[in-house]
Design a protein around this motif. Structure first.
Motif, mmCIF file in Angstrom:
data_model
loop_
_atom_site.group_PDB
_atom_site.id
_atom_site.type_symbol
_atom_site.label_atom_id
_atom_site.label_comp_id
_atom_site.label_asym_id
_atom_site.label_seq_id
_atom_site.Cartn_x
_atom_site.Cartn_y
_atom_site.Cartn_z
ATOM 1 N N GLY A 90 31.295 -24.569 -5.754
ATOM 2 C CA GLY A 90 31.039 -23.445 -6.648
ATOM 3 C C GLY A 90 30.088 -23.836 -7.757
ATOM 4 N N PRO A 91 29.900 -22.956 -8.744
ATOM 5 C CA PRO A 91 28.965 -23.216 -9.841
ATOM 6 C C PRO A 91 29.229 -24.518 -10.588
ATOM 7 C CG PRO A 91 29.618 -20.923 -9.822
ATOM 8 C CD PRO A 91 30.481 -21.614 -8.819
ATOM 9 N N ASP A 92 30.495 -24.903 -10.737
ATOM 10 C CA ASP A 92 30.806 -26.142 -11.449
ATOM 11 C C ASP A 92 30.235 -27.358 -10.726
ATOM 12 O OD1 ASP A 92 32.116 -24.746 -13.389
ATOM 13 O OD2 ASP A 92 34.131 -25.182 -12.644
ATOM 14 N N ASP A 93 30.211 -27.307 -9.403
ATOM 15 C CA ASP A 93 29.641 -28.414 -8.638
ATOM 16 C C ASP A 93 28.137 -28.518 -8.867
ATOM 17 O OD1 ASP A 93 31.985 -29.361 -6.859
ATOM 18 O OD2 ASP A 93 31.986 -27.196 -6.603
ATOM 19 N N VAL A 94 27.487 -27.379 -9.029
ATOM 20 C CA VAL A 94 26.057 -27.378 -9.342
ATOM 21 C C VAL A 94 25.816 -28.092 -10.666
ATOM 22 C CG1 VAL A 94 24.089 -25.920 -9.930
ATOM 23 C CG2 VAL A 94 25.591 -25.283 -8.035
ATOM 24 N N GLY A 95 26.606 -27.759 -11.666
ATOM 25 C CA GLY A 95 26.478 -28.416 -12.962
ATOM 26 C C GLY A 95 26.728 -29.903 -12.884
ATOM 27 N N ARG A 96 27.740 -30.298 -12.121
ATOM 28 C CA ARG A 96 28.050 -31.728 -11.992
ATOM 29 C C ARG A 96 26.917 -32.481 -11.294
ATOM 30 N NH1 ARG A 96 33.532 -29.944 -11.626
ATOM 31 N NH2 ARG A 96 33.330 -29.475 -9.416
ATOM 32 N N ALA A 97 26.300 -31.851 -10.310
ATOM 33 C CA ALA A 97 25.186 -32.501 -9.603
ATOM 34 C C ALA A 97 24.022 -32.734 -10.555
ATOM 35 C CB ALA A 97 24.748 -31.648 -8.422
ATOM 36 N N LEU A 144 17.523 -26.448 -7.959
ATOM 37 C CA LEU A 144 18.492 -27.430 -8.422
ATOM 38 C C LEU A 144 17.823 -28.777 -8.635
ATOM 39 C CD1 LEU A 144 21.427 -28.163 -9.008
ATOM 40 C CD2 LEU A 144 21.777 -28.479 -6.557
ATOM 41 N N TRP A 145 17.005 -29.183 -7.688
ATOM 42 C CA TRP A 145 16.277 -30.444 -7.801
ATOM 43 C C TRP A 145 15.337 -30.420 -9.010
ATOM 44 C CZ3 TRP A 145 12.224 -32.319 -3.635
ATOM 45 C CH2 TRP A 145 11.803 -33.607 -3.965
ATOM 46 N N ALA A 146 14.584 -29.350 -9.149
ATOM 47 C CA ALA A 146 13.614 -29.252 -10.240
ATOM 48 C C ALA A 146 14.301 -29.271 -11.606
ATOM 49 C CB ALA A 146 12.786 -27.979 -10.087
ATOM 50 N N LEU A 147 15.409 -28.569 -11.725
ATOM 51 C CA LEU A 147 16.125 -28.538 -12.998
ATOM 52 C C LEU A 147 16.677 -29.910 -13.363
ATOM 53 C CD1 LEU A 147 17.999 -25.132 -12.606
ATOM 54 C CD2 LEU A 147 16.241 -25.670 -14.313
ATOM 55 N N GLY A 148 17.277 -30.590 -12.387
ATOM 56 C CA GLY A 148 17.794 -31.920 -12.656
ATOM 57 C C GLY A 148 16.695 -32.880 -13.040
ATOM 58 N N HIS A 149 15.599 -32.840 -12.285
ATOM 59 C CA HIS A 149 14.498 -33.762 -12.560
ATOM 60 C C HIS A 149 13.831 -33.433 -13.897
ATOM 61 C CE1 HIS A 149 11.677 -36.802 -11.065
ATOM 62 N NE2 HIS A 149 10.782 -36.148 -11.783
ATOM 63 N N GLY A 150 13.688 -32.161 -14.176
ATOM 64 C CA GLY A 150 13.070 -31.774 -15.433
ATOM 65 C C GLY A 150 13.880 -32.208 -16.640
ATOM 66 N N ALA A 166 23.076 -27.392 -21.688
ATOM 67 C CA ALA A 166 22.022 -27.007 -20.751
ATOM 68 C C ALA A 166 22.506 -27.129 -19.309
ATOM 69 C CB ALA A 166 20.788 -27.883 -20.972
ATOM 70 N N VAL A 167 23.212 -28.209 -19.023
ATOM 71 C CA VAL A 167 23.735 -28.423 -17.678
ATOM 72 C C VAL A 167 24.754 -27.350 -17.327
ATOM 73 C CG1 VAL A 167 25.158 -29.962 -16.269
ATOM 74 C CG2 VAL A 167 23.280 -30.893 -17.623
ATOM 75 N N ARG A 168 25.631 -27.031 -18.273
ATOM 76 C CA ARG A 168 26.638 -25.999 -18.031
ATOM 77 C C ARG A 168 25.980 -24.645 -17.801
ATOM 78 N NH1 ARG A 168 29.592 -27.211 -21.991
ATOM 79 N NH2 ARG A 168 28.802 -25.697 -23.513
ATOM 80 N N GLN A 169 24.914 -24.397 -18.528
ATOM 81 C CA GLN A 169 24.204 -23.121 -18.391
ATOM 82 C C GLN A 169 23.599 -22.967 -17.002
ATOM 83 O OE1 GLN A 169 24.314 -20.921 -20.724
ATOM 84 N NE2 GLN A 169 22.874 -19.372 -20.020
ATOM 85 N N ILE A 170 23.166 -24.076 -16.421
ATOM 86 C CA ILE A 170 22.569 -24.022 -15.088
ATOM 87 C C ILE A 170 23.569 -23.483 -14.072
ATOM 88 C CG2 ILE A 170 21.712 -25.437 -13.175
ATOM 89 C CD1 ILE A 170 20.427 -27.239 -15.326
ATOM 90 N N GLY A 171 24.770 -24.042 -14.087
ATOM 91 C CA GLY A 171 25.779 -23.591 -13.148
ATOM 92 C C GLY A 171 26.175 -22.146 -13.349
ATOM 93 N N GLN A 172 26.086 -21.665 -14.597
ATOM 94 C CA GLN A 172 26.505 -20.305 -14.900
ATOM 95 C C GLN A 172 25.452 -19.262 -14.550
ATOM 96 O OE1 GLN A 172 27.396 -20.601 -19.070
ATOM 97 N NE2 GLN A 172 29.421 -21.505 -18.746
ATOM 98 N N THR A 173 24.179 -19.648 -14.574
ATOM 99 C CA THR A 173 23.117 -18.662 -14.420
ATOM 100 C C THR A 173 22.451 -18.658 -13.050
ATOM 101 O OG1 THR A 173 21.492 -20.216 -15.355
ATOM 102 C CG2 THR A 173 22.578 -18.709 -16.879
ATOM 103 N N LEU A 174 22.566 -19.737 -12.281
ATOM 104 C CA LEU A 174 21.959 -19.742 -10.957
ATOM 105 C C LEU A 174 22.667 -18.745 -10.044
ATOM 106 C CD1 LEU A 174 21.322 -23.524 -10.246
ATOM 107 C CD2 LEU A 174 19.642 -21.774 -10.774
ATOM 108 N N ASP A 175 21.920 -18.218 -9.124
ATOM 109 C CA ASP A 175 22.476 -17.250 -8.173
ATOM 110 C C ASP A 175 23.275 -17.993 -7.117
ATOM 111 O OD1 ASP A 175 23.108 -15.209 -6.503
ATOM 112 O OD2 ASP A 175 21.072 -14.824 -5.808
ATOM 113 N N VAL A 176 24.569 -18.110 -7.344
ATOM 114 C CA VAL A 176 25.434 -18.772 -6.368
ATOM 115 C C VAL A 176 26.410 -17.786 -5.754
ATOM 116 C CG1 VAL A 176 25.238 -21.040 -7.427
ATOM 117 C CG2 VAL A 176 27.012 -19.498 -8.218
ATOM 118 N N ARG A 177 26.008 -16.534 -5.712
ATOM 119 C CA ARG A 177 26.856 -15.538 -5.049
ATOM 120 C C ARG A 177 26.826 -15.772 -3.545
ATOM 121 N NH1 ARG A 177 24.002 -10.279 -7.078
ATOM 122 N NH2 ARG A 177 22.238 -11.715 -6.833
#
Length: 218
Positions: A91-98, A160-166, A194-205
């Motif tokens: 879920g979104p939390d996993d995106v943030g953790r990554a 996801l890759w671009a955000l992490g690298h950026g 910022a990391v938490r915001q990524i998981g909340q705003t990405l389209d993970v529906r």
């Protein structure tokens, strides 16, 4: 950083010259930057003869490719720990953790991170281990995206890759520190938000197919 003669003899005795050269190169990059790297300089930092590195690395690019490949291997391990088993629901939390794991890796291993994404230095076309290790790291992210069951996995994967690298690059370059000072906030807190915001705003529906599968399973 240069070691003494007794360590030089011990290094040869234990057959750990290759690892010592890689470690010495990493230390040199962290202290003085990639521009300081040459086989002769690395040999001096490792406390071995100028010709010793050539037993393992025919040129500078070969040494840097070893650092790059090792960096991707370490990143793969840390991402895998962050996102959990590949069979578990995500879920979104996993995106943030990554993303957090990606940035944390760059902060802990800045020398590896600098080399990993400089193909003109490590020449992955000549050293396939670099490409293989890089693909393995990316696979952890693509597997995570597959587990999300999103509508557009390719778009989310590259985002996801671009955000992490950026975020990692902004952190290492000192930009995040400057902005934290400007905004009168703590750098680590800003990064966490910022990391938490990524998981909340990405389209993970979930996609319709994923929703139907979950419904059938329930």
């Amino acid at each position: 950083m240069t070691v003494n003669g007794s360590r030089k003899r011990e290094t040869y005795h234990h057959g750990s010259l290759r690892e010592e050269l890689v470690d010495a190169c990493v230390r040199l990059i962290e202290a003085e930057g990639i521009g300081a790297v040459s086989l002769r300089r690395v040999a001096r930092e490792a406390g071995v003869s100028p010709g010793a590195p050539y037993h393992h690395f025919p040129d500078r690019a070969a040494l840097l490719s070893a650092i790059s490949a090792r960096g991707f291997e370490l990143l793969t391990q840390e991402l895998a720990v962050a996102v959990g088993p590949s069979t578990a629901a995500a879920g979104p939390d996993d995106v943030g953790r990554a993303v957090a794991a990606y940035v944390a890796f760059a902060r802990r291993r800045p020398a590896h991170f600098q080399v990993m994404f400089r193909p003109e230095l490590s020449e992955p076309e000549k050293h396939p281990a670099v490409q293989e290790a890089g693909d393995a790291a990316l696979k952890v992210l693509t597997d995570l995206v597959d587990r999300l069951g999103v509508r557009d996995p390719h778009a989310l994967g590259i985002t996801l890759w671009a955000l992490g690298h950026g975020l990692a690059a902004l952190t290492l370059d000192g930009v995040l520190t400057q902005k934290a000072v400007m905004w009168d906030t703590d750098q680590d807190d800003l990064l966490e938000r910022a990391v938490r915001q990524i998981g909340q705003t990405l389209d993970v529906r979930p996609s319709p197919a994923s929703q139907a599968a979950n419904s059938d399973g329930g």
